[in-house]
Design an enzyme around this catalytic site. Sequence first.
Site, short mmCIF file in Angstrom:
data_model
loop_
_atom_site.label_atom_id
_atom_site.label_comp_id
_atom_site.label_asym_id
_atom_site.label_seq_id
_atom_site.Cartn_x
_atom_site.Cartn_y
_atom_site.Cartn_z
N SER A 1 0.81 -1.22 0.00
CA SER A 1 0.00 0.00 0.00
C SER A 1 0.84 1.27 0.00
O SER A 1 0.45 2.27 -0.60
CB SER A 1 -0.93 0.00 1.22
OG SER A 1 -0.17 -0.16 2.41
N LEU A 2 1.99 1.24 0.66
CA LEU A 2 2.79 2.46 0.82
C LEU A 2 4.05 2.49 -0.04
O LEU A 2 4.57 3.58 -0.30
CB LEU A 2 3.19 2.64 2.29
CG LEU A 2 2.06 2.65 3.32
CD1 LEU A 2 2.62 2.92 4.71
CD2 LEU A 2 1.00 3.67 2.97
N GLN B 1 7.06 -0.04 -2.70
CA GLN B 1 7.39 -1.26 -3.42
C GLN B 1 8.89 -1.52 -3.27
O GLN B 1 9.67 -0.62 -2.95
CB GLN B 1 7.01 -1.17 -4.89
CG GLN B 1 7.67 -0.06 -5.67
CD GLN B 1 7.01 0.15 -7.02
OE1 GLN B 1 5.79 0.26 -7.14
NE2 GLN B 1 7.83 0.20 -8.08
N VAL B 2 9.30 -2.77 -3.49
CA VAL B 2 10.66 -3.20 -3.21
C VAL B 2 11.34 -3.68 -4.50
O VAL B 2 10.77 -4.47 -5.25
CB VAL B 2 10.68 -4.32 -2.16
CG1 VAL B 2 12.11 -4.79 -1.89
CG2 VAL B 2 10.05 -3.84 -0.86
N ASP C 1 2.00 -5.11 12.87
CA ASP C 1 1.47 -5.38 11.53
C ASP C 1 2.00 -6.71 11.00
O ASP C 1 2.74 -6.73 10.01
CB ASP C 1 1.85 -4.23 10.59
CG ASP C 1 1.07 -4.30 9.27
OD1 ASP C 1 0.05 -5.00 9.22
OD2 ASP C 1 1.49 -3.64 8.30
#
Length: 639
Positions: free
Chosen positions: A257-258, A260-261, A408
């Site tokens: 959601s926040l 990317q890797v 989380d």
Amino acid sequence: MDPETNAWELSQAMLRGLRLGKTVVLVVADYKLSSYGWWDPTASTKAGGRGGGVAIATAAAAAEVALLEAEREMRESQNAYEEVSWSLRKLQEQEEGQRGREESREQEQGGGWWRWMKRSTGSAAAVARKKKQVLVGKLEREAKEARERLLAAAARLSKVEEHAKGLSQKGRVHQRVADRLLELCQLNLGCYIKIGQHLSNLDYLLPREVTDTLKVLLNRAPVSSYEDVCAVIKEELGKTPAELWSSFDPVPIASASLAQVHIATDAAGRKLAVKVQHRGLRELSRGDVAAVSFFVNAVAKAFPEFSYKWIADELAPQLPKELDFVNEAMNAERADAFFKKHRNDVVIPAVVWEQTKPRVLTMAFEEGVCATDVTAMKNMGLPLDRVARLISSVFCEQVFSSGFAHCDPHPANVLIRGGHKGDPYKPLLVLLDHGLYKELPDQLRVDYASLWKALVLKDMAGVKFYCQKLNAGEMYSLLAAILTSRSWDDITSPDLGSLRAPSSQEDKTLIRSYAQRYYFEIVEILNSVPREMLLLLKMNDCLRHIDRELGAPVNSSLVTAEEAVKALLREELKAGAREGGRAGWGKKVWAWWEYVRCEARIKTYLAWLWAGSRVKRLPLWKGGGNGKEGETDKKGAVA
């Protein structure tokens, strides 16, 4: 207006806020109007078509009747069971109180064997006591029968709900709401994806259509273009990926959601994981938080039955921290220091500080498969029960021992691989995404652990006391039910199975029906407990989700209870050492005694579960079947 807010941010905030407002209005209107039977826009479409229209309308009508009948049966079964259980509890409380008063009176009068004989045989009190015991036995049998009828009603309702999915009016309303929420999350992205992911785990509270629809958000996150990725890296680090690393894969290995890797390689050949925040997200998040808070509070005031203020309370203070990757890097190093002191089966990727900024986080690349990738773990020969226990114990040890908790445990944030102590069949846990942490006050941590200890020992007075310390008030039984995902009657039963989260669809249907029955009380509790508890409840939901995906080989609630009593033992031993002397030794002995009691109950129950699982694997038990277990392939994304 914030001076940093420019015209683009303002226009985007207004657009996203309007989308949210439109969705909120449609959802509330749909539920309110359909509850009075005034509006069902899909009914005419279903019934008015040619050919199969009549058949669909007939099936919908039959599904509606069956669902109403199943729900009526469920309500009647719940009422009957609660009535018998309430009568039984009252009678047991009266009997215990009478026994205590008689014993106190005898001690005051000197007691004696003859007085004991009189109390046990021919006195009026003894006759009354025997009558009560007979009545208690009768009520216990009635409660057992009522419980069986309740479970049967839940099983029937579960099957009817599955069959009526998309056909009944209620099912159509739930599905329309789910589709609107999904569309909102996919259009607005960012924090809306996070909210949708959290809601998808609340299958014990929300309608099945909503949680099933929103589950796609767990594995389908937005992907930024390579141009945007390069722009963010250039803005944060001052150089392009080509200038920073010898290789940089333009295709991300995971997206959430926040951020990317991407995989990169430095000049020394070291493999790195570069986490890049989605461009514009930081700027848009301020408007998103304000919009969500405004609409949630406005709807809660106008329509109390749609109060979700706890969502805004959880989102507002945490999102800015999650968007600061420097803060995440510091959290990762603090967690790594804790685990290196306490255990060697957890790996946290090392931070590359010279290439880390608020929107770019560079860490060492660590291998592993998603925590819910059952097929991959079976292929590696990793026992699922060990994997489940490892995951739950790691998160719970943070909660109860360090007080600095990762809140989380999304499956994609937990990677699993073999190789613990050089054994390829012993799992190692790779812990990712350290943006969402919570510092727990010492008193809250001890009270929370004490609550779990009381649940293990079936100390209902202790459960009430510690739930009330967590601001549950007279709704203490409901907070205990939320923690364990079990009804209060299950919690009060002497069997530790009450701590096992629901695994069958019938159990989930039963819990969901209770949640709907006590919806207003649940909302009130979520709005009154300490804000730290919201994240702990979210963590529990995520751990239960992983348990279910792994087939619930070890239940997270039992592991939570184990870690809680260990933490309390350490606290009591420290207190005894500080006090010193004979009183200090007494505290230490009592602490060990309490710990042994709790551990004995938990270990005995786990041994019973293990023996039962082995018996069920026997060919005779399986009825000659091949006993092949279904396999699922679940993949997540690194947040």
